[in-house]
Design a protein around this motif. Structure first.
Motif, PDB file in Angstrom:
ATOM      1  N   LEU A  17       0.839  -1.200   0.000  1.00 25.53           N
ATOM      2  CA  LEU A  17       0.000   0.000   0.000  1.00 25.53           C
ATOM      3  C   LEU A  17       0.873   1.248   0.000  1.00 25.53           C
ATOM      4  N   THR A  18       0.376   2.172  -0.728  1.00 22.23           N
ATOM      5  CA  THR A  18       1.092   3.439  -0.747  1.00 22.23           C
ATOM      6  C   THR A  18       0.756   4.240   0.508  1.00 22.23           C
ATOM      7  N   LYS A  19       1.510   5.251   0.653  1.00 28.28           N
ATOM      8  CA  LYS A  19       1.297   6.112   1.824  1.00 28.28           C
ATOM      9  C   LYS A  19      -0.079   6.762   1.795  1.00 28.28           C
ATOM     10  N   SER A  20      -0.514   7.180   0.637  1.00 23.51           N
ATOM     11  CA  SER A  20      -1.842   7.820   0.511  1.00 23.51           C
ATOM     12  C   SER A  20      -2.942   6.836   0.829  1.00 23.51           C
ATOM     13  N   GLU A  21      -2.756   5.574   0.334  1.00 27.90           N
ATOM     14  CA  GLU A  21      -3.793   4.564   0.624  1.00 27.90           C
ATOM     15  C   GLU A  21      -3.862   4.261   2.110  1.00 27.90           C
ATOM     16  N   LYS A  22      -2.752   4.206   2.767  1.00 29.57           N
ATOM     17  CA  LYS A  22      -2.771   3.986   4.204  1.00 29.57           C
ATOM     18  C   LYS A  22      -3.499   5.111   4.944  1.00 29.57           C
ATOM     19  N   ILE A  23      -3.235   6.328   4.491  1.00 27.06           N
ATOM     20  CA  ILE A  23      -3.905   7.478   5.132  1.00 27.06           C
ATOM     21  C   ILE A  23      -5.412   7.403   4.926  1.00 27.06           C
ATOM     22  N   LEU A  24      -5.795   7.029   3.691  1.00 27.87           N
ATOM     23  CA  LEU A  24      -7.239   6.940   3.400  1.00 27.87           C
ATOM     24  C   LEU A  24      -7.897   5.850   4.241  1.00 27.87           C
ATOM     25  N   LEU A  25      -7.228   4.694   4.308  1.00 30.16           N
ATOM     26  CA  LEU A  25      -7.796   3.621   5.119  1.00 30.16           C
ATOM     27  C   LEU A  25      -7.900   4.016   6.600  1.00 30.16           C
ATOM     28  N   THR A  26      -6.897   4.735   7.078  1.00 24.71           N
ATOM     29  CA  THR A  26      -6.938   5.196   8.483  1.00 24.71           C
ATOM     30  C   THR A  26      -8.101   6.154   8.698  1.00 24.71           C
ATOM     31  N   LEU A  27      -8.262   7.095   7.743  1.00 25.60           N
ATOM     32  CA  LEU A  27      -9.379   8.045   7.865  1.00 25.60           C
ATOM     33  C   LEU A  27     -10.733   7.328   7.808  1.00 25.60           C
ATOM     34  N   LEU A  28     -10.797   6.296   6.900  1.00 28.12           N
ATOM     35  CA  LEU A  28     -12.038   5.540   6.802  1.00 28.12           C
ATOM     36  C   LEU A  28     -12.347   4.831   8.115  1.00 28.12           C
ATOM     37  N   ALA A  29     -11.346   4.293   8.745  1.00 24.42           N
ATOM     38  CA  ALA A  29     -11.559   3.625  10.035  1.00 24.42           C
ATOM     39  C   ALA A  29     -11.999   4.624  11.097  1.00 24.42           C
ATOM     40  N   ILE A  30     -11.375   5.806  11.089  1.00 21.92           N
ATOM     41  CA  ILE A  30     -11.745   6.836  12.074  1.00 21.92           C
ATOM     42  C   ILE A  30     -13.191   7.272  11.877  1.00 21.92           C
ATOM     43  N   VAL A  31     -13.570   7.467  10.590  1.00 21.86           N
ATOM     44  CA  VAL A  31     -14.959   7.881  10.295  1.00 21.86           C
ATOM     45  C   VAL A  31     -15.933   6.805  10.749  1.00 21.86           C
ATOM     46  N   GLY A  32     -15.588   5.556  10.481  1.00 20.10           N
ATOM     47  CA  GLY A  32     -16.485   4.475  10.902  1.00 20.10           C
ATOM     48  C   GLY A  32     -16.645   4.405  12.405  1.00 20.10           C
ATOM     49  N   ILE A  33     -15.495   4.534  13.086  1.00 18.70           N
ATOM     50  CA  ILE A  33     -15.579   4.514  14.559  1.00 18.70           C
ATOM     51  C   ILE A  33     -16.387   5.704  15.077  1.00 18.70           C
ATOM     52  N   ALA A  34     -16.157   6.907  14.460  1.00 19.52           N
ATOM     53  CA  ALA A  34     -16.906   8.094  14.877  1.00 19.52           C
ATOM     54  C   ALA A  34     -18.401   7.919  14.626  1.00 19.52           C
ATOM     55  N   TYR A  35     -18.749   7.342  13.462  1.00 22.40           N
ATOM     56  CA  TYR A  35     -20.167   7.134  13.133  1.00 22.40           C
ATOM     57  C   TYR A  35     -20.825   6.184  14.134  1.00 22.40           C
TER      58      TYR A  35
END
Length: 493
Positions: A17-35
């Motif tokens: 995974l590229t650095k950008s993909e890792k960041i996106l996946l991390t943000l997606l996890a954060i959004v899911g946890i926040a939701y």
């Protein structure tokens, strides 16, 4: 099978995974946890907080209403007492039950027998009718009569002024040959039976005059001397008696009455003026504040004459002045100059810690409360001196009220009887009253809701045989409704 899966996965090409993909996946996890946190944690907590705030507001509203109610406590008490008084007044207008004996007893007192001749009374069967959305029982009475116009007019007026609810339904008149009127009157009497808590069993107490001293046909002749009950002799007017007691000008024994005379065998000359004999039928009870309750009414427990004044009092000593007063202003009792002595006679059923006194007005209109007795220390009748101002400059003065007073912080309830307000000239005589029962102790009882003479006799004494005694000692007639708060005098057994 496992070989095929391995070959399948090995055919899939992967890359790091590229650095950008890792960041996106991390943000997606954060959004899911926040939701999920907002949906299942924050939203329920917010709803709970809002519900608690609504509940808090409702409770604060209730607290405000309760505080407002507590601030209106005095007004509520006044309203309750007013409604209670109105209820008792309404009950007093009706018969407890449609009892023919009670009705005959009342009619016997109301109808003028000397001017109207009543042949009989015809009663109908009890029925009911609606009065102000209440079913009230009533009974019809047919009264045939013969008499003159004045007597018939007085009869109708007496029915109209009856203390119990009684109505003239119809009246027919015919002129007789001897210029008399004859006719028939139809009455209706009403009862609250079933609407108010009343005792079904009522005793018809017939009040009789008790006179132990029997007269004689010859007592009107001058010089007549007869035997008395105590073994002495009775004298004629102006000559006094020979019983060795206090004698008055009319030859009777006991307290000083109007008139002068010379006592024999140790008697004492008494000259006095009766300022008020308490034969008045209407008295006004005046409390000094709202926690002083009671009433003033005539009573047949009298020392002189037919009636005396009965003062019922229930005092809570919360103020500096805690007085139960009886207004006698209408009697216009005025003293134009200082008497040698002024006295009032008081009947006590029990020892009492309060102060008995009178209220006076001087010629400038200034009021003054004069204590007569600080505490009641006797049973039966007692004579009390009233110390009036001695300065002639303050006269004339008027006696306007009689009162019973309790000190602040002290409570008391009971009954006192007053009679014979008398100005004495020139001597003051202390005497005891013959025949006063000082042995029997008395107690006071305050009427409660649902009480009747029968229930009080049964609850206090365990039997109904003392109903007549209770009625006699408290001037209660048959059919009278006992108002809540009325104070009764009972014999302690």
């Amino acid at each position: 099978m496992s070989t095929k899966l391995k070959s399948l996965f090995s055919s899939i090409k992967t890359r790091p995974l590229t650095k950008s993909e890792k960041i996106l996946l991390t943000l997606l996890a954060i959004v899911g946890i926040a939701y999920l946190g907002n949906q299942y944690i924050l939203v329920p907590q917010d709803e709970k907080i809002q519900a608690l705030q609504v509940e808090k507001y409702e409770l604060e509203t209730k607290i405000s209403e309760m505080n407002a109610t507590l601030r209106r406590e005095d007004d509520i008490k006044k309203e309750w007492e007013l409604l209670h008084r109105e209820r008792n007044q309404i009950l007093s207008y009706y018969f407890p039950t449609l009892d023919q004996a009670q009705i005959i007893y009342l009619l016997n007192d109301l109808l003028p027998e000397d001017q109207v001749e009543i042949a009989d009374l015809n009663f109908s069967r009890p029925s009911s009718e609606n009065v102000s959305e209440m079913e009230v029982f009533n009974m019809g009475i047919s009264v045939p009569f013969t008499g003159d116009y004045t007597g018939i007019e007085e009869m109708v007026r007496a029915i109209e002024l009856s203390p119990r609810r009684m109505m003239v339904d119809s009246l027919s008149l015919d002129r007789s040959a001897d210029n008399q009127l004859s006719g028939s009157m139809s009455l209706k009497v009403y009862s609250l039976e079933g609407l108010a808590e009343m005792e079904e069993e009522d005793v018809i107490y017939v009040q009789t005059a008790e006179n132990p001293d029997q007269g004689t046909l010859f007592s009107s002749f001058d010089g007549f001397v007869g035997a008395t009950a105590n073994g002495g002799t009775s004298g004629t007017a102006g000559s006094g008696g020979t019983d060795g007691g206090v004698t008055s000008g009319d030859g009777t024994t006991g307290g000083g009455t109007s008139g002068g005379g010379t006592g024999v065998d140790g008697g004492t000359t008494v000259k006095g003026d009766i300022l008020h004999s308490f034969e008045w039928r209407n008295y006004d009870f005046i409390p000094s504040h709202e926690l002083v309750r009671g009433q003033a009414e005539p009573t047949t427990i009298a020392l002189d004459g037919k009636y005396a004044l009965r003062l019922e009092y229930n005092i809570l000593g919360t103020e500096e002045e805690n007085r139960a007063m009886v207004d006698i202003t209408s009697q216009d009792i005025e003293l134009k100059y200082p008497p040698t002595d002024l006295s009032i006679h008081t009947f006590s059923f029990s020892y009492a810690p309060g102060t008995v006194g009178v209220r006076i007005l001087n010629q400038d209109g200034d009021e003054q409360f004069i204590p007569v007795n600080e505490g009641i220390s006797w049973l039966g009748w007692g004579r009390s001196r009233i110390s009036l101002p001695g300065s002639v400059a303050e006269y004339p003065i008027k006696i306007t009220h009689i009162y019973y007073e309790m000190a602040k912080g002290r409570d008391d309830f009971g009954v006192l009887v007053f009679d014979k307000l008398e100005a004495i000239y020139p001597h003051h005589v202390d005497y005891s009253y013959e025949g006063t029962d000082k042995e029997a102790d008395k107690i006071f009882y305050e009427v409660k809701p649902g009480d009747s003479v029968s229930t009080i006799s049964r609850d206090i004494y365990g039997t109904l045989e003392y109903k007549n005694e209770i009625m006699r000692n408290n001037d209660i007639s048959a059919g009278d409704v006992l108002p809540v708060g009325k104070i009764l005098v009972l014999v302690k057994r």
